[in-house]
Design a protein around this motif. Structure first.
Motif, mmCIF file in Angstrom:
data_model
loop_
_atom_site.group_PDB
_atom_site.id
_atom_site.type_symbol
_atom_site.label_atom_id
_atom_site.label_comp_id
_atom_site.label_asym_id
_atom_site.label_seq_id
_atom_site.Cartn_x
_atom_site.Cartn_y
_atom_site.Cartn_z
ATOM 1 N N GLY A 139 0.763 -1.304 0.030
ATOM 2 C CA GLY A 139 0.086 -0.095 -0.119
ATOM 3 C C GLY A 139 0.836 1.207 0.019
ATOM 4 O O GLY A 139 0.160 2.521 0.146
ATOM 5 N N GLY A 140 2.021 1.155 -0.336
ATOM 6 C CA GLY A 140 3.017 2.354 -0.197
ATOM 7 C C GLY A 140 3.195 3.093 -1.455
ATOM 8 O O GLY A 140 3.931 3.903 -1.953
ATOM 9 N N GLY A 141 2.156 3.108 -2.578
ATOM 10 C CA GLY A 141 2.213 3.737 -3.732
ATOM 11 C C GLY A 141 1.813 5.011 -3.383
ATOM 12 O O GLY A 141 0.641 5.232 -2.921
ATOM 13 N N LYS A 142 2.188 6.290 -4.252
ATOM 14 C CA LYS A 142 1.788 7.551 -3.920
ATOM 15 C C LYS A 142 1.700 8.234 -5.127
ATOM 16 O O LYS A 142 2.908 7.848 -6.219
ATOM 17 N N PHE A 143 0.981 8.818 -5.595
ATOM 18 C CA PHE A 143 0.867 9.851 -6.764
ATOM 19 C C PHE A 143 1.107 11.110 -6.250
ATOM 20 O O PHE A 143 0.617 11.715 -5.475
ATOM 21 N N ASP A 144 1.942 11.785 -7.168
ATOM 22 C CA ASP A 144 2.134 13.457 -6.926
ATOM 23 C C ASP A 144 1.595 14.001 -8.183
ATOM 24 O O ASP A 144 2.227 13.709 -9.127
ATOM 25 N N HIS A 145 1.053 15.045 -8.091
ATOM 26 C CA HIS A 145 0.510 15.817 -9.358
ATOM 27 C C HIS A 145 1.675 16.884 -9.505
ATOM 28 O O HIS A 145 2.325 17.428 -8.753
ATOM 29 N N VAL A 146 2.052 17.296 -10.904
ATOM 30 C CA VAL A 146 2.974 17.969 -11.241
ATOM 31 C C VAL A 146 2.628 19.510 -10.783
ATOM 32 O O VAL A 146 3.662 20.207 -10.286
ATOM 33 N N LYS A 147 1.416 19.745 -10.922
ATOM 34 C CA LYS A 147 1.078 21.076 -10.011
ATOM 35 C C LYS A 147 1.592 21.357 -8.636
ATOM 36 O O LYS A 147 2.104 22.267 -8.199
ATOM 37 N N ASP A 148 1.547 20.117 -7.895
ATOM 38 C CA ASP A 148 1.966 20.283 -6.385
ATOM 39 C C ASP A 148 3.415 20.292 -6.188
ATOM 40 O O ASP A 148 4.072 20.817 -5.413
ATOM 41 N N VAL A 149 4.012 19.525 -7.279
ATOM 42 C CA VAL A 149 5.800 19.301 -7.053
ATOM 43 C C VAL A 149 6.336 20.449 -7.586
ATOM 44 O O VAL A 149 7.090 21.075 -7.236
ATOM 45 N N LEU A 150 5.605 21.531 -8.689
ATOM 46 C CA LEU A 150 6.275 22.678 -9.187
ATOM 47 C C LEU A 150 6.095 23.712 -7.907
ATOM 48 O O LEU A 150 7.110 24.601 -7.837
#
Length: 149
Positions: free
Chosen positions: A88-99
């Motif tokens: 269950g350790g998969g994570k998604f980060d949106h490019v908007k948040d990373v920017l």
């Protein structure tokens, strides 16, 4: 009696490579096009002495990483996936948040995907310096302005 031409393949030696420093302003640049050009210069493919197994590339300093542009609707829909190797350790980060949080990571991730994934690629990747703002500590190397097509 036929005359034959004898050509020898040139192979660059690591001591022969002359390195330059380039600076790229990422403001308004399209991410993928800029990353492809950065990877080409880091790898050394723009030089006549390019040798696939030797690091013949130059150093790149990228400024204004927070102002990089993405084409289409990628700013809304593009995601980065990573996993912690736990269930269950998969994570998604949106490019908007990373920017917003770490804008350097967007450019580094794009360039890393275009370099070889081996020891040579890691050596090439260390020559990339990315900064969110306009300030950078590499003025002593006298970097030359590089235009991305």
């Amino acid at each position: 009696m036929s005359k034959t031409l004898s050509f020898k393949t040139y192979s660059a030696k690591p001591a022969e490579v002359e390195r330059k420093w380039y600076i790229i302003d990422a403001e308004g640049q399209i991410l993928g096009r800029m990353a492809a050009e950065i990877a080409r210069v880091l790898r050394g493919k723009h030089k006549a002495q390019f040798t696939p197994h030797i690091d013949t590339g130059d150093f790149i300093v990228v400024t204004n990483a927070e102002k990089v542009a993405l084409s289409g609707k990628k700013i809304e829909y593009k995601t980065y996936f990573h996993h912690s190797n736990y269930p269950g350790g998969g994570k998604f980060d949106h490019v908007k948040d990373v920017l917003k949080k770490k804008p350097e990571k967007v450019i580094e991730h794009a360039v890393w995907g275009m370099l070889p994934h081996n020891n040579l690629g890691r050596q090439l990747f260390r020559k990339l310096k990315v900064y969110a703002g306009t300030e950078h500590p590499h003025a002593a190397q006298c970097p030359v302005e590089m235009k991305v097509k």
